[in-house]
Design a protein around this motif. Structure first.
Motif, mmCIF file in Angstrom:
data_model
loop_
_atom_site.group_PDB
_atom_site.id
_atom_site.type_symbol
_atom_site.label_atom_id
_atom_site.label_comp_id
_atom_site.label_asym_id
_atom_site.label_seq_id
_atom_site.Cartn_x
_atom_site.Cartn_y
_atom_site.Cartn_z
ATOM 1 N N UNK A 1 0.841 -1.193 0.000
ATOM 2 C CA UNK A 1 0.000 0.000 0.000
ATOM 3 C C UNK A 1 0.875 1.241 0.000
ATOM 4 N N UNK A 2 0.354 2.271 -0.630
ATOM 5 C CA UNK A 2 0.989 3.585 -0.604
ATOM 6 C C UNK A 2 -0.046 4.568 -0.086
ATOM 7 N N UNK A 3 0.403 5.514 0.714
ATOM 8 C CA UNK A 3 -0.518 6.520 1.246
ATOM 9 C C UNK A 3 0.010 7.919 0.939
ATOM 10 N N UNK A 4 -0.925 8.848 0.785
ATOM 11 C CA UNK A 4 -0.596 10.268 0.646
ATOM 12 C C UNK A 4 -1.138 10.957 1.891
ATOM 13 N N UNK A 5 -0.306 11.773 2.499
ATOM 14 C CA UNK A 5 -0.708 12.473 3.720
ATOM 15 C C UNK A 5 -0.687 13.975 3.472
ATOM 16 N N UNK A 6 -1.343 14.708 4.359
ATOM 17 C CA UNK A 6 -1.377 16.157 4.248
ATOM 18 C C UNK A 6 -0.042 16.786 4.616
ATOM 19 N N UNK A 7 0.124 18.066 4.269
ATOM 20 C CA UNK A 7 1.360 18.779 4.602
ATOM 21 C C UNK A 7 1.625 18.759 6.114
ATOM 22 N N UNK A 8 2.843 18.423 6.478
ATOM 23 C CA UNK A 8 3.225 18.423 7.892
ATOM 24 C C UNK A 8 2.757 17.217 8.678
ATOM 25 N N UNK A 9 2.059 16.287 8.033
ATOM 26 C CA UNK A 9 1.564 15.100 8.746
ATOM 27 C C UNK A 9 2.730 14.216 9.153
ATOM 28 N N UNK A 10 2.573 13.548 10.269
ATOM 29 C CA UNK A 10 3.620 12.665 10.782
ATOM 30 C C UNK A 10 3.031 11.270 10.990
ATOM 31 N N UNK A 11 2.710 10.611 9.894
ATOM 32 C CA UNK A 11 2.127 9.273 9.940
ATOM 33 C C UNK A 11 3.244 8.255 9.758
ATOM 34 N N UNK A 12 3.291 7.276 10.637
ATOM 35 C CA UNK A 12 4.324 6.238 10.562
ATOM 36 C C UNK A 12 3.718 4.932 10.043
#
Length: 75
Positions: free
Chosen positions: A43-54
Motif C-alpha cells: 500500500x501507498x498513502x498520501x498524507x497532508x502537509x506536515x503530517x507525521x504518519x508512521x
C-alpha cells in the motif's frame, strides 16, 4: 484484486482502514509477485502537509482482520 494464500484481497479491504487515519488523504493497494510465485499486497498513502504518519500508525488501522493478506507489507 490480489490472491493471497488462496484468498481474494480487494483494494477496498486494504485502502479503507488506511483512509480512516485522520492524516491520510489517499491510499492505494497494489500487488507484486515474488520469486516464489506468491502475490504480496502493498500500500501507498498520501498524507497532508506536515503530517507525521508512521508505518506503525498505518498498521494499527488494520488490526486483526482475519483475512490473510489484507494487512499489507511493507507500508
Amino acid at each position: 484484486m490480489a490472491i493471497v494464500e488462496g484468498h481474494n484481497v480487494f483494494p477496498h479491504e486494504v485502502e479503507e482502514p488506511l483512509r480512516s487515519h485522520p492524516e491520510v488523504r489517499e491510499a492505494v493497494m497494489f500487488a507484486s509477485s515474488a520469486p516464489d510465485r506468491l502475490e504480496r499486497v502493498h500500500a501507498a498513502v498520501a498524507v497532508g502537509p506536515g503530517a507525521r504518519v508512521t508505518a506503525s500508525d498505518c498498521a494499527a488501522g488494520h488490526g486483526n482482520t482475519g483475512t490473510p493478506g489484507v494487512r499489507p507489507t511493507p507500508y
